[in-house]
Design an enzyme around this catalytic site. Structure first.
Site, PDB file in Angstrom:
ATOM      1  N   TYR A   1     -15.361  10.021  -0.147  1.00  0.00           N
ATOM      2  CA  TYR A   1     -14.372   9.671  -1.301  1.00  0.00           C
ATOM      3  C   TYR A   1     -14.473  10.473  -2.533  1.00  0.00           C
ATOM      4  O   TYR A   1     -13.706  10.593  -3.283  1.00  0.00           O
ATOM      5  CB  TYR A   1     -14.261   8.104  -1.678  1.00  0.00           C
ATOM      6  CG  TYR A   1     -13.585   6.865  -0.759  1.00  0.00           C
ATOM      7  CD1 TYR A   1     -12.411   6.841  -0.838  1.00  0.00           C
ATOM      8  CD2 TYR A   1     -14.346   6.343   0.057  1.00  0.00           C
ATOM      9  CE1 TYR A   1     -11.903   5.964  -0.080  1.00  0.00           C
ATOM     10  CE2 TYR A   1     -13.719   5.723   1.142  1.00  0.00           C
ATOM     11  CZ  TYR A   1     -12.348   5.456   0.833  1.00  0.00           C
ATOM     12  OH  TYR A   1     -11.878   4.550   1.956  1.00  0.00           O
TER      13      TYR A   1
ATOM     14  N   ASN B   1     -10.655  -4.317  -0.370  1.00  0.00           N
ATOM     15  CA  ASN B   1     -10.793  -3.179  -1.138  1.00  0.00           C
ATOM     16  C   ASN B   1     -10.087  -3.422  -2.518  1.00  0.00           C
ATOM     17  O   ASN B   1      -8.810  -4.204  -2.525  1.00  0.00           O
ATOM     18  CB  ASN B   1     -10.436  -1.996  -0.618  1.00  0.00           C
ATOM     19  CG  ASN B   1     -11.498  -1.517   0.232  1.00  0.00           C
ATOM     20  OD1 ASN B   1     -12.550  -1.424  -0.289  1.00  0.00           O
ATOM     21  ND2 ASN B   1     -11.018  -0.767   1.178  1.00  0.00           N
TER      22      ASN B   1
ATOM     23  N   HIS C   1     -17.328   3.283  -3.208  1.00  0.00           N
ATOM     24  CA  HIS C   1     -16.609   4.398  -3.216  1.00  0.00           C
ATOM     25  C   HIS C   1     -16.857   5.539  -4.117  1.00  0.00           C
ATOM     26  O   HIS C   1     -16.135   6.544  -3.962  1.00  0.00           O
ATOM     27  CB  HIS C   1     -15.181   4.048  -2.975  1.00  0.00           C
ATOM     28  CG  HIS C   1     -14.650   3.427  -1.750  1.00  0.00           C
ATOM     29  ND1 HIS C   1     -13.322   3.342  -1.273  1.00  0.00           N
ATOM     30  CD2 HIS C   1     -15.380   2.951  -0.712  1.00  0.00           C
ATOM     31  CE1 HIS C   1     -13.321   2.446  -0.205  1.00  0.00           C
ATOM     32  NE2 HIS C   1     -14.656   2.294   0.214  1.00  0.00           N
TER      33      HIS C   1
ATOM     34  N   CYS D   1     -19.005  -2.971   2.373  1.00  0.00           N
ATOM     35  CA  CYS D   1     -18.305  -1.622   2.569  1.00  0.00           C
ATOM     36  C   CYS D   1     -18.913  -0.863   3.899  1.00  0.00           C
ATOM     37  O   CYS D   1     -20.252  -1.030   3.842  1.00  0.00           O
ATOM     38  CB  CYS D   1     -18.180  -0.688   1.287  1.00  0.00           C
ATOM     39  SG  CYS D   1     -17.381   0.763   1.589  1.00  0.00           S
TER      40      CYS D   1
ATOM     41  N   ARG E   1       0.825  -1.178  -0.036  1.00  0.00           N
ATOM     42  CA  ARG E   1      -0.072   0.059  -0.035  1.00  0.00           C
ATOM     43  C   ARG E   1       1.060   1.282  -0.208  1.00  0.00           C
ATOM     44  O   ARG E   1       0.645   2.178  -0.613  1.00  0.00           O
ATOM     45  CB  ARG E   1      -0.880   0.154   1.320  1.00  0.00           C
ATOM     46  CG  ARG E   1      -1.685   1.266   1.472  1.00  0.00           C
ATOM     47  CD  ARG E   1      -2.748   1.318   2.480  1.00  0.00           C
ATOM     48  NE  ARG E   1      -3.346   2.518   2.787  1.00  0.00           N
ATOM     49  CZ  ARG E   1      -4.695   2.779   3.512  1.00  0.00           C
ATOM     50  NH1 ARG E   1      -4.815   1.917   4.388  1.00  0.00           N
ATOM     51  NH2 ARG E   1      -4.862   4.072   3.408  1.00  0.00           N
TER      52      ARG E   1
END
Length: 438
Positions: free
Chosen positions: A254, A148, A200, A170, A94
């Protein structure tokens, strides 16, 4: 009846959330075993979580067995529900997803932009392997995917996986409902939001409180900077009067990446210079969490877990499992096949939507056409997701390049190629599909 829940990625710091949720619902959802599964590299964390989960269960007095496994296929035997919360490459991966795009002036995060695309590329093949195991070992079980980017992963499973009983989960829709409840000073259970869009990238079209339409009131209150809602991993800067008045839609946190790009990039660079990437911050939070988890006197989920950004995960995941088990037919927000719910998107597209949840899984509620103001960008985002899925399955860099180029957070021919090549090299060990002919 015995009910077994398997948690793949059981060594995750999120796991106490779902343990808490399962224990709290035991009277309605009487599970008998929770099987935690992880890979060998996560042995220490899995053992810590196993012991904490056992203490949490013991405190509750519920007759639930907690087991830990490194053999996934063995753990899946007899499973009724399987949850997925994996991170291929760990937080170090990440960190690359965020740092490399940011070094070129691009927003990068684990679910959107170039970083989100590469997390999907690493994740989809692994979830397809899990689906293959489930089809062979526990074909009647439901897979709840929280990994995700949840929408893309769920669509890849529905299109290419051998196991079709899949629901994407989610916490953002639940986060939005709790945020509205705070703004209106009412109970979360009284809040119903008509959601439209993608994971998102979802909007609230209507807000009902005990059946009464309060949409305009909520939008008006959101014009006040003090009335905002956002998970721990996104800092909300609020929305302008014009944005809320023109679109008449409830944004999700988001959307800041797409509609407030310049300020979000500035903030991301500032945060990076001060604290490093979000991934590095999370690693510090996780280190602190696992020190708490190792405390043999701890027998509950610590409040600090909400700093991790996964608050309300247990509510989202456990509510779905409970409703399927009891054939409740109540309305919940999930990632599932469109099947005509949004007329402007293909039937086989996965959308994030309200659905009736029962023993047959989700049945989407009709939405109709997308609001005109966001129709084009939602369709673009879905097209981008389709390209990412094809790239993940085939290892074709042409699909990958197209996905990067049309992504609203990239949209530059030269940068798309540069970032693609750098991220492919950075994640080489976790992207074998792109190197199979090398």
């Amino acid at each position: 009846m015995t009910v077994k829940v398997v948690i793949i990625g059981g060594g995750s710091s999120y796991t106490p959330e779902i343990i808490e949720g399962l224990v709290a619902r035991h009277d309605q959802f009487p599970i008998s075993e929770i099987a935690l599964v992880d890979i060998e590299q996560g042995r220490a964390k899995l053992q810590t979580i196993e012991q904490l989960a056992q203490r949490m269960v013991a405190k509750s007095g519920k007759p639930i067995k907690v087991t830990a496994h490194f053999d996934r296929r063995q753990a899946l035997e007899g499973a009724h529900f399987v949850t997925s919360q994996i991170r291929v490459g760990g937080l170090k991966a990440r960190e690359k997803d965020e740092r490399i795009p940011l070094s070129h002036g691009l927003l990068g995060q684990e679910t959107n932009g170039a970083g989100g695309i590469f997390k999907a590329l690493r994740t989809i093949p692994v979830l397809l392997d899990i689906a293959e195991d489930m089809a062979a070992i526990c074909p009647d079980a439901w897979l709840l995917n929280f990994t995700n980017p949840a929408g893309m992963v769920t669509e890849a499973l529905m299109k290419h996986g051998k196991h079709k009983q899949v629901i994407g989960v989610c916490n953002i829709p639940f986060n939005m409902r709790t945020g509205v409840a705070e703004v209106l000073q009412c109970e979360t259970n009284d809040v119903e939001i008509e959601f439209v869009g993608l994971n998102h990238f979802i909007f609230g079209r209507r807000v009902l409180i005990k059946g009464e339409d309060r949409t305009e009131e909520v939008l008006e209150k959101l014009k006040d900077p003090d009335n905002q809602y956002s998970p721990a991993n996104i800092v909300s800067e609020g929305w302008s009067d014009l944005f809320l008045s023109a679109f008449k839609l409830l944004p999700n946190p988001y959307h800041s990446y797409y509609f407030k790009g310049a300020s979000m990039l500035e903030k991301s660079i500032e945060d990076y210079n001060k604290n490093g990437t979000r991934a590095e911050v999370v690693q510090t939070v996780e280190e602190s969490l696992f020190k708490k988890y190792d405390d043999v006197t701890l027998d509950h989920k610590p409040e600090e877990l909400e700093q991790r950004g996964g608050a309300y995960y247990s509510d989202a995941a456990c509510n779905i499992m409970t409703s399927i088990f009891n054939d409740s037919g109540d309305v919940q927000t999930v990632n599932t096949l469109n099947n005509g719910a949004i007329s402007d998107l293909p039937d086989d597209a996965v959308i994030e939507t309200n659905a009736l949840i029962g023993k047959q899984g989700p049945r989407t509620l009709s939405i109709g056409k997308l609001p005109l103001g966001v129709k084009g960008i939602v369709q673009l985002m879905k097209n981008m997701e389709e390209l990412v899925i094809e790239a993940a399955v085939t290892g074709d860099t042409h699909y990958l390049y197209q996905a990067l180029l049309i992504n609203p957070l990239v949209r530059d021919e030269a940068l798309a190629e540069t970032v693609m090549n750098e991220l492919l090299e950075a994640h080489k060990d976790d992207l074998p599909q792109f190197y199979k002919n090398v």
